[in-house]
Design a protein around this motif. Sequence first.
Motif, mmCIF file in Angstrom:
data_model
loop_
_atom_site.group_PDB
_atom_site.id
_atom_site.type_symbol
_atom_site.label_atom_id
_atom_site.label_comp_id
_atom_site.label_asym_id
_atom_site.label_seq_id
_atom_site.Cartn_x
_atom_site.Cartn_y
_atom_site.Cartn_z
ATOM 1 N N ALA A 191 0.897 -1.229 -0.113
ATOM 2 C CA ALA A 191 -0.011 -0.026 0.113
ATOM 3 C C ALA A 191 0.957 1.220 0.131
ATOM 4 C CB ALA A 191 -0.926 -0.039 1.183
ATOM 5 N N ASP A 192 1.981 1.218 0.719
ATOM 6 C CA ASP A 192 2.959 2.330 0.748
ATOM 7 C C ASP A 192 4.214 1.948 -0.012
ATOM 8 O OD1 ASP A 192 4.407 4.536 1.556
ATOM 9 O OD2 ASP A 192 3.905 4.526 3.630
ATOM 10 N N ALA A 193 4.505 3.105 -0.989
ATOM 11 C CA ALA A 193 5.633 2.678 -1.735
ATOM 12 C C ALA A 193 7.091 2.627 -0.974
ATOM 13 C CB ALA A 193 5.753 3.856 -2.661
ATOM 14 N N ARG A 194 7.245 3.282 0.360
ATOM 15 C CA ARG A 194 8.187 3.414 1.204
ATOM 16 C C ARG A 194 8.351 2.068 1.789
ATOM 17 N NH1 ARG A 194 10.354 8.149 1.945
ATOM 18 N NH2 ARG A 194 11.559 7.192 3.675
ATOM 19 N N GLU A 195 7.268 1.199 1.712
ATOM 20 C CA GLU A 195 7.178 -0.414 2.184
ATOM 21 C C GLU A 195 7.237 -1.514 1.151
ATOM 22 O OE1 GLU A 195 3.811 -0.534 4.890
ATOM 23 O OE2 GLU A 195 4.612 1.000 6.223
ATOM 24 N N ALA A 196 6.859 -1.046 0.022
ATOM 25 C CA ALA A 196 7.037 -1.850 -0.907
ATOM 26 C C ALA A 196 8.038 -2.479 -1.296
ATOM 27 C CB ALA A 196 6.445 -1.294 -2.263
ATOM 28 N N SER A 197 8.616 -3.659 -0.751
ATOM 29 C CA SER A 197 9.939 -4.343 -1.114
ATOM 30 C C SER A 197 10.212 -4.698 -2.628
ATOM 31 C CB SER A 197 10.054 -5.493 -0.321
ATOM 32 O OG SER A 197 9.072 -6.442 -0.620
ATOM 33 N N ILE A 198 11.597 -4.380 -3.136
ATOM 34 C CA ILE A 198 11.946 -4.770 -4.314
ATOM 35 C C ILE A 198 12.514 -6.292 -4.288
ATOM 36 C CG2 ILE A 198 13.702 -4.066 -5.937
ATOM 37 C CD1 ILE A 198 13.762 -1.358 -4.896
ATOM 38 N N ASN A 199 12.228 -7.065 -5.254
ATOM 39 C CA ASN A 199 12.659 -8.252 -5.640
ATOM 40 C C ASN A 199 13.496 -8.315 -6.747
ATOM 41 O OD1 ASN A 199 11.059 -9.585 -3.522
ATOM 42 N ND2 ASN A 199 9.194 -9.286 -4.853
ATOM 43 N N VAL A 200 14.619 -8.694 -6.753
ATOM 44 C CA VAL A 200 15.654 -8.569 -7.980
ATOM 45 C C VAL A 200 16.245 -10.134 -8.324
ATOM 46 C CG1 VAL A 200 17.987 -7.810 -8.698
ATOM 47 C CG2 VAL A 200 16.503 -6.478 -7.168
ATOM 48 N N SER A 201 16.128 -10.635 -9.542
ATOM 49 C CA SER A 201 17.005 -11.797 -9.772
ATOM 50 C C SER A 201 17.849 -11.279 -10.947
ATOM 51 C CB SER A 201 16.227 -12.693 -10.395
ATOM 52 O OG SER A 201 15.388 -12.369 -11.445
ATOM 53 N N ALA A 202 19.131 -11.535 -11.099
ATOM 54 C CA ALA A 202 20.140 -11.228 -11.857
ATOM 55 C C ALA A 202 21.135 -12.294 -12.260
ATOM 56 C CB ALA A 202 20.814 -10.168 -11.305
ATOM 57 N N GLU A 203 21.571 -12.151 -13.426
ATOM 58 C CA GLU A 203 22.754 -13.055 -14.125
ATOM 59 C C GLU A 203 23.427 -12.295 -14.857
ATOM 60 O OE1 GLU A 203 19.682 -15.118 -17.378
ATOM 61 O OE2 GLU A 203 20.347 -16.408 -15.696
ATOM 62 N N GLY A 204 24.565 -13.080 -15.420
ATOM 63 C CA GLY A 204 25.599 -12.467 -16.299
ATOM 64 C C GLY A 204 27.044 -12.863 -15.986
ATOM 65 N N LYS A 205 27.882 -11.718 -16.192
ATOM 66 C CA LYS A 205 29.098 -11.810 -16.075
ATOM 67 C C LYS A 205 29.738 -10.814 -15.113
ATOM 68 C CE LYS A 205 30.667 -15.277 -18.809
ATOM 69 N NZ LYS A 205 31.599 -16.422 -18.395
ATOM 70 N N TYR A 206 30.475 -11.262 -13.904
ATOM 71 C CA TYR A 206 31.113 -9.825 -13.074
ATOM 72 C C TYR A 206 32.521 -10.368 -13.071
ATOM 73 C CZ TYR A 206 32.049 -7.138 -9.111
ATOM 74 O OH TYR A 206 32.635 -6.194 -8.395
ATOM 75 N N ALA A 207 33.287 -9.427 -13.529
ATOM 76 C CA ALA A 207 34.860 -9.451 -13.447
ATOM 77 C C ALA A 207 35.144 -10.785 -14.300
ATOM 78 C CB ALA A 207 35.382 -9.573 -12.029
ATOM 79 N N GLY A 208 34.624 -11.010 -15.383
ATOM 80 C CA GLY A 208 34.988 -12.240 -16.222
ATOM 81 C C GLY A 208 34.336 -13.224 -15.738
ATOM 82 N N LEU A 209 33.757 -13.477 -14.777
ATOM 83 C CA LEU A 209 33.103 -14.700 -13.910
ATOM 84 C C LEU A 209 31.585 -14.810 -13.880
ATOM 85 C CD1 LEU A 209 35.409 -14.407 -10.739
ATOM 86 C CD2 LEU A 209 35.734 -15.750 -12.597
ATOM 87 N N SER A 210 31.218 -15.997 -14.201
ATOM 88 C CA SER A 210 29.704 -16.400 -14.120
ATOM 89 C C SER A 210 29.255 -15.645 -12.885
ATOM 90 C CB SER A 210 29.292 -17.776 -14.371
ATOM 91 O OG SER A 210 29.959 -18.347 -12.983
ATOM 92 N N PHE A 211 27.885 -15.020 -13.105
ATOM 93 C CA PHE A 211 27.290 -14.153 -12.079
ATOM 94 C C PHE A 211 25.837 -14.479 -11.830
ATOM 95 C CE2 PHE A 211 24.717 -10.812 -10.455
ATOM 96 C CZ PHE A 211 25.419 -10.312 -9.370
ATOM 97 N N ALA A 212 25.362 -14.758 -10.602
ATOM 98 C CA ALA A 212 23.916 -15.247 -10.477
ATOM 99 C C ALA A 212 23.654 -14.661 -9.211
ATOM 100 C CB ALA A 212 23.460 -16.474 -10.584
ATOM 101 N N ALA A 213 22.267 -13.882 -8.928
ATOM 102 C CA ALA A 213 22.056 -13.263 -7.586
ATOM 103 C C ALA A 213 20.503 -13.324 -7.547
ATOM 104 C CB ALA A 213 22.429 -12.000 -7.525
ATOM 105 N N GLN A 214 20.137 -13.595 -6.246
ATOM 106 C CA GLN A 214 18.658 -13.377 -5.777
ATOM 107 C C GLN A 214 18.517 -12.767 -4.686
ATOM 108 O OE1 GLN A 214 15.919 -14.546 -7.281
ATOM 109 N NE2 GLN A 214 16.835 -15.828 -9.023
ATOM 110 N N GLY A 215 17.719 -11.697 -4.642
ATOM 111 C CA GLY A 215 17.539 -10.668 -3.569
ATOM 112 C C GLY A 215 16.492 -9.817 -3.278
ATOM 113 N N GLN A 216 16.191 -9.595 -2.147
ATOM 114 C CA GLN A 216 15.047 -8.788 -1.718
ATOM 115 C C GLN A 216 15.429 -7.582 -0.754
ATOM 116 O OE1 GLN A 216 12.348 -10.172 1.234
ATOM 117 N NE2 GLN A 216 10.512 -9.823 -0.385
ATOM 118 N N GLY A 217 15.008 -6.168 -1.298
ATOM 119 C CA GLY A 217 15.449 -5.022 -0.581
ATOM 120 C C GLY A 217 14.084 -4.374 -0.067
ATOM 121 N N GLY A 218 14.397 -3.242 0.439
ATOM 122 C CA GLY A 218 13.308 -2.669 1.332
ATOM 123 C C GLY A 218 12.421 -1.688 0.500
#
Length: 648
Positions: free
Chosen positions: A162-189
């Motif tokens: 209901a409130d954008a200040r409380e609406a949490s962010i869900n993130v899933s990411a993949e690719g390359k970081y520093a030439g290495l395979s990269f994958a992440a799953q996270g939740q923010g505020g």
Amino acid sequence: MSVLSVLLILVVAFAIWFDWNMIKPYVERQVTEKTGREFVIGGDLDVKLSLNPLVSAEGLSLANADWGTQQPMLGVDRLQFRISLLDLLAGHVVLPEVSVSQPKILLEKSADGKRNWDLKKEEKEAELPKIGKLTLDRGIVFFRDPKTKTDITAKISTDGAADAREASINVSAEGKYAGLSFAAQGQGGGVLTLTDETLPYPIKAKVEIGTTRAALDGTITGLAKLAEMDLQLDMSGEDLSALYPIVGIVIFPSPPYQISGRVLHQKSEWSMEGFSGHVGESDLGGSILFDTGGKRPMLRGDVVSKVLDLNDLKGFIGARRAPQPQDTPAEKQEKKASIEAQRDRLLPDQKFSVERLRAMDADVKFTGASIRNKDLPVEHLVSHLKIDDGLMTLDPANFAVAGGNIVSNLTINARKDVPAAEARIDVKRLQLPKLFPKVELTHGAAGVIGGSTRLKGHGESVGALLASADGKFGLVMSGGEISEMLLAALDLDAAKLIKLLFTGDKNVPVRCAVIDYDVKEGIMDSKAFVIDTEKTIVLGEGHINLAEETIKMKLSPQPKEWGFPSLRTPVHIAGTLKKPTVYPDKMLAIRIGAAVALGVLATPAAALIPLIELGTGEDANCRALIASVKQPQPAQPSRTQTKKKSNN
């Protein structure tokens, strides 16, 4: 009908039937001027009037920088928001509802460090609107940095609270970081707290980079700049050295590890307080601080292992690493070939990573409180590692061994392309029976061993350094006792061994034992090799070639008393350091042949003559030999220098 009523009806009719697309050029021009990038509304622009009018726009795009890899930098399929007219009249921008559908954002850096999100700056920072409910549908963020070989795609959505200040962010990411395979799953505020650089932003995530895995849970203040951080971190991986391209910390290759601790970050300092975990079979704990604020990053730490397995330190001296899952096929083949080439060699030939030694400074103390090793009688370790602009010192590396100490001081100067090294090793009061705990013949022995080693060399690996080394190596034992059976075995005196098997072993007093080598260009020449007991003196001669890793030594026993029967003979040690061979001198065959010949050609009694020892051995000058080892020797010119002088 009054004139006011007519005007109101006309205004309402105008608002209802007005084509809001007519003001798109004005909106596009205003945004373009304020950002310095072309802004386009490719679809319809519409407004539905109410006390909170609903504004909707389709096909929005904001151009990328001229040097960007593709256009646009920002694209939104559909944007809808309501605006409060009452708050607007009071001078405040309030958006009760905001909905963003399929936004795509490309964030990238150029090879020279430019950032495409650096837009035209306003003279006065605009106040951000207050947002009520926020919905983010199927957002995608691309991040590219060719300099660090990073290319990541992140999918972002909100929970629609209901409130954008409380609406949490869900993130899933993949690719390359520093030439290495990269994958992440996270939740923010909350979404809007992202822009508040004073509020700790809660974050919880799991990340995999190459073979490194991390789980983190805590807060980050000023997310864009990582101003402050307080995180619980659980990290594991196949090799600690793999952290260098990820966080810039130089650590030697290691076995698989797992570490947990609290990570704090303020200004330029990153610390991990009270961490614990294990590396290979060794436990690990302590505190570290990584400071990026100086000319070079600085790592400080105090690390303790309650139970240390020495095998876990092999990477520090350059032991070869087996192929890893993240390696390319070519890298795996190269490592396999390297291991095969090293199979018959003892000294590590893995090249030092010179650029990494220059990449950061360090001041780290390490204590191994208890040592686990099945081959060496090492009890504990205390060391202090420093790195200063490519100059690495290990002073001291103090090993408690066999009731005594081996104290080392090592310097590797990697400020030049070919590192130079200097080592000082002092052996203090090692107890003979504890030094060889698995050899039964030493259990009743007594004696204290000391000595010193001084070496200088240059090369790109431990093996290369030793192959070029100049200096000296010496060990001494004054007094004590050793097994007579061990001495007979050393002499290859078969007759005495047979006798002792029947009569029983006993100890023989030792006057002194001295091993003294001169080292020039990796070749160790025996200056003195003496084991002097009351009954026998054993003299050694020969050399050890550290470049070729070969040994060629001859040990010659000389009894001090008349003896019969005896098959004592010189012993040869030859072959490689990893697989030496021991064999008797041809004199043994000659003596046996002579005994047989005399027994056949003369009389049976004559056959005993070759088996008689005349006792020609003499006492060694133990005091002079020991003094020679203990006194520092002047530096000797290398063979190359000697040749140059002789040619002049």
